[in-house]
Design a protein around this motif. Structure first.
Motif, short mmCIF file in Angstrom:
data_model
loop_
_atom_site.label_atom_id
_atom_site.label_comp_id
_atom_site.label_asym_id
_atom_site.label_seq_id
_atom_site.Cartn_x
_atom_site.Cartn_y
_atom_site.Cartn_z
N THR A 57 71.49 37.12 58.24
CA THR A 57 72.64 36.73 57.96
C THR A 57 72.57 35.37 58.25
N ASP A 58 72.57 34.56 57.38
CA ASP A 58 72.29 32.86 57.33
C ASP A 58 72.77 32.38 56.11
N HIS A 59 72.68 30.94 56.02
CA HIS A 59 73.21 30.28 54.99
C HIS A 59 71.76 29.53 54.21
N VAL A 60 71.68 29.35 53.14
CA VAL A 60 70.37 28.76 52.54
C VAL A 60 70.50 27.17 52.54
N GLU A 61 69.39 26.58 53.08
CA GLU A 61 69.57 25.15 53.14
C GLU A 61 68.80 24.65 51.86
N THR A 62 67.63 24.98 51.80
CA THR A 62 66.87 24.95 50.83
C THR A 62 65.72 25.77 50.14
N PHE A 63 65.19 25.96 48.92
CA PHE A 63 64.21 26.58 48.63
C PHE A 63 62.89 25.47 48.97
N THR A 64 61.84 26.30 49.53
CA THR A 64 60.63 25.55 49.78
C THR A 64 59.56 26.04 48.74
N GLU A 65 58.26 25.59 48.99
CA GLU A 65 57.32 25.96 48.02
C GLU A 65 56.81 27.37 48.16
N THR A 66 57.21 27.91 49.68
CA THR A 66 56.72 29.25 49.77
C THR A 66 57.94 30.17 50.23
N GLY A 67 59.16 29.72 50.24
CA GLY A 67 60.21 30.77 50.64
C GLY A 67 61.48 29.72 50.60
N ILE A 68 62.44 30.43 51.66
CA ILE A 68 63.72 29.76 51.93
C ILE A 68 63.67 29.07 53.48
N LYS A 69 64.23 27.91 53.44
CA LYS A 69 64.53 27.45 54.88
C LYS A 69 66.15 27.59 54.87
N ALA A 85 59.39 33.39 54.43
CA ALA A 85 58.34 33.44 53.41
C ALA A 85 58.54 34.45 52.52
N ALA A 86 58.26 33.95 51.12
CA ALA A 86 58.53 34.72 50.00
C ALA A 86 57.83 34.58 48.87
N ASP A 87 57.18 35.66 48.42
CA ASP A 87 56.53 35.48 46.93
C ASP A 87 57.51 35.62 45.84
N ILE A 88 58.65 36.58 46.09
CA ILE A 88 59.65 36.53 44.98
C ILE A 88 60.79 36.64 45.49
N ILE A 89 61.90 35.78 44.84
CA ILE A 89 63.34 35.55 45.17
C ILE A 89 64.06 36.44 44.32
N VAL A 90 65.02 37.13 44.81
CA VAL A 90 65.82 37.98 43.94
C VAL A 90 67.27 37.23 44.12
N THR A 91 67.85 36.53 42.98
CA THR A 91 69.42 36.24 43.46
C THR A 91 70.45 37.22 43.04
N ALA A 92 70.75 38.25 43.78
CA ALA A 92 71.55 39.30 43.47
C ALA A 92 73.03 38.73 43.82
N THR A 93 73.42 37.52 43.18
CA THR A 93 74.52 36.70 43.57
C THR A 93 75.63 36.75 42.72
N GLY A 94 75.78 37.98 41.93
CA GLY A 94 77.03 38.29 41.20
C GLY A 94 76.87 38.33 39.66
N LEU A 95 78.01 38.20 39.30
CA LEU A 95 78.41 38.43 37.67
C LEU A 95 79.38 37.09 37.18
N ASN A 96 79.19 37.04 36.05
CA ASN A 96 80.30 35.91 35.53
C ASN A 96 81.14 36.66 34.74
N LEU A 97 82.41 36.85 35.27
CA LEU A 97 83.42 37.61 34.53
C LEU A 97 83.95 37.16 33.18
N GLN A 98 84.26 37.55 32.27
CA GLN A 98 84.71 37.37 31.19
C GLN A 98 85.91 38.17 30.60
N VAL A 99 87.03 37.11 30.32
CA VAL A 99 88.19 37.78 29.73
C VAL A 99 88.19 38.24 28.50
#
Length: 505
Positions: free
Chosen positions: A323-335, A343-357
């Motif tokens: 539980t933390d906040h992303v400061e920046t992506f790096t070459e090898t993961g997330i700071k 450290a990460a080889d793959i980052i999945v952004t499960a950050t939501g949907l764009n609602l559409q009316v």
């Protein structure tokens, strides 16, 4: 018959045009056939397949977060053992329904609906759709039924992450999941804490080197068995429809009771949920940091994990929560803002949907452009001053299909009433100057807050008030009279049309 001419003149007309061949659109087709027989209809589907959400999303472990006894159709029993079903099983159920009832014969694939224009003179919508071959076709319809869901299929929501271009691995959004993503043995970071994240983490953890769920803040996570033991027993003892109906109503009533309890005694419900998580993860796990939200239950949607799979992955050491906040992506993961690095080889952004009316359509009524954000929503399904149009939109605190089934029934009631009275147009009109306009959804989730300004408003009282309550909607949509002083029925058939009908008869 051709879909349209090069000159843009529509040469096909249907009584009802349905947008979308997903769970809602297939349900709408069944209801029309069952309750408004004789009405011609067409389903325009932008993609090349039935299924909507359940065909679009291909990420590992995709499943429902509602039980299939309420997410399933009222008219077609769910017969599988698992009540919390996987995506492919749900997709098969939808496609089987379309095939079994002949609904699939009414679908036009590769027809992306772009705009619709209502003419009171013609008492018809002219709908334009872009075909997959690049041609624009025009079809007219007496009633327009939007069943294309509530989010854009084009892309999911991804915030701008500093340094994302520096990351040497893969960045993936669940809505555009690569067909052959190579994650076994890899270090995976899933950014998010909603339903998609809690689904992905335990599934990917089965073969990944390690999966980290990185969240800014916790979500309420509730575990329940994937199989409903009582339901499976009843299905052995009772006829399929009877068993299905009993379990459906049991689950509906329990859901309504639990939601009401969460709103009336939030601290009690919060404590019970957190205690259940603590019982799963043990007394030494930091439940306070990672699984104790700052908001009350049902201020946002609860996340369901079948058979405690997320907790089991955490206990086994295959997955972890940060539980933390992303400061920046790096070459090898997330700071992270705390200074820690993932450290990460793959980052999945499960950050939501764009609602559409309104399924993203540009809509005009007699030449006037409709701004959805300035209209009132009638019974959560029609719109102020917009004739002969309804949208299927499910519940935020219960199964999607419960409300969609009721909406389909109501549309059929409207069509039958207009046929009996010879009137061609039905329009919600607000005659009450004291109605206060409120956000359509009372939810604090980020994806909801980002879009609510564009969505229609609900009113402070009926029939403009949006109920998140199946029992109230059952009374309002199935049993309440249609001529309620708000719906305006008008535009009788011209005499020449009546004469032609008599001759045809």
């Amino acid at each position: 018959m051709a879909d349209g001419t090069a000159g843009g003149v529509a040469n096909e007309h249907f009584d009802v045009l349905i947008v979308g061949a997903g769970l809602s659109g297939i349900g709408a087709g069944w209801h029309l056939q069952a309750s408004a027989p004789g009405r011609s209809y067409v389903i325009l589907e932008g993609r090349e397949a039935i299924g909507g959400t359940w065909d679009l999303f291909r990420y590992p472990g995709i499943r429902s977060d509602s039980d299939m006894y309420t997410l399933g159709y009222a008219f077609k029993p769910w017969r599988e053992a698992k009540a919390i079903a996987d995506g492919p099983s749900i997709l098969k159920y939808v496609r089987d329904t379309a095939r079994d009832y002949g609904i699939d014969k009414h679908i036009r694939y590769g027809h992306q609906v772009k705009c619709a224009a209502w003419s009171s003179e013609e008492a018809a919508w002219t709908v334009e759709a872009l075909r997959s071959d690049g041609q624009t076709v025009r079809i007219t319809a007496g009633f327009l039924f939007l069943c294309g869901g509530y989010y854009s299929y084009e892309a999911g929501y991804t915030p701008e992450f500093a340094g994302a271009e520096r990351f040497k691995g893969q960045i993936v959004h669940p809505q555009k999941w690569p067909e052959n993503l190579d994650y076994p043995g890899k270090r995976v970071v899933v950014i998010g804490s909603g339903a998609t994240a809690v689904t992905l983490v335990p599934e990917m953890a089965k073969t990944a080197g390690h999966v980290t769920m990185l969240q800014r803040s916790p979500t309420y996570v509730v575990s329940r068995p994937a199989e409903d033991a009582l339901a499976n027993r009843l299905r052995k003892w009772l006829p399929a429809m009877l068993a299905y109906g009993l379990i459906r109503w049991r689950n509906v009533l329990f859901g309504m009771w639990f939601f009401r309890l969460a709103r009336s005694k939030p601290e009690v419900v919060k404590k019970n949920i957190i205690d259940m998580v603590r019982a799963q993860l043990g007394p030494d796990y930091d439940v306070g940091t990672h699984f104790t939200p700052r908001y009350n239950p049902w201020d946002q949607r609860l996340c369901l994990v079948p058979d405690a799979d997320l907790f089991e992955a955490i206990k086994a050491g295959r997955a972890s929560v940060v539980t933390d906040h992303v400061e920046t992506f790096t070459e090898t993961g997330i700071k992270l803002k705390s200074g820690a690095e993932l450290a990460a080889d793959i980052i999945v952004t499960a950050t939501g949907l764009n609602l559409q009316v309104m399924n993203g359509l540009a809509i005009t009524v007699d030449g006037r452009a409709v701004d959805p954000g300035k209209t009132l929503s009638y019974k959560g399904m029609m719109y102020e001053d917009v004739p002969n149009l309804a949208s299927a939109f499910g519940y935020t605190n219960a199964s999607w299909t419960l409300k969609c089934d009721l909406t389909c029934e109501y549309v059929c009631r409207l069509l039958n009433h207009m046929a009996r009275t010879g009137l061609r147009q039905v329009t919600p009109r607000n005659h009450d100057p004291d109605i206060e306009r409120q956000p359509w959804l009372d939810f604090t989730s980020g994806y909801v807050k980002r879009a609510m300004e564009k969505f229609p408003k609900q009113g402070s009282k009926a029939p403009w008030k949006l109920h998140q309550n199946y029992a109230l909607d059952l009374m309002s949509l199935r049993y309440a009279k249609l001529e309620d002083g708000t719906l305006e029925f008008a535009n009788p058939k011209p005499a020449r049309a009546k004469a032609r009908e008599k001759v045809a008869a």
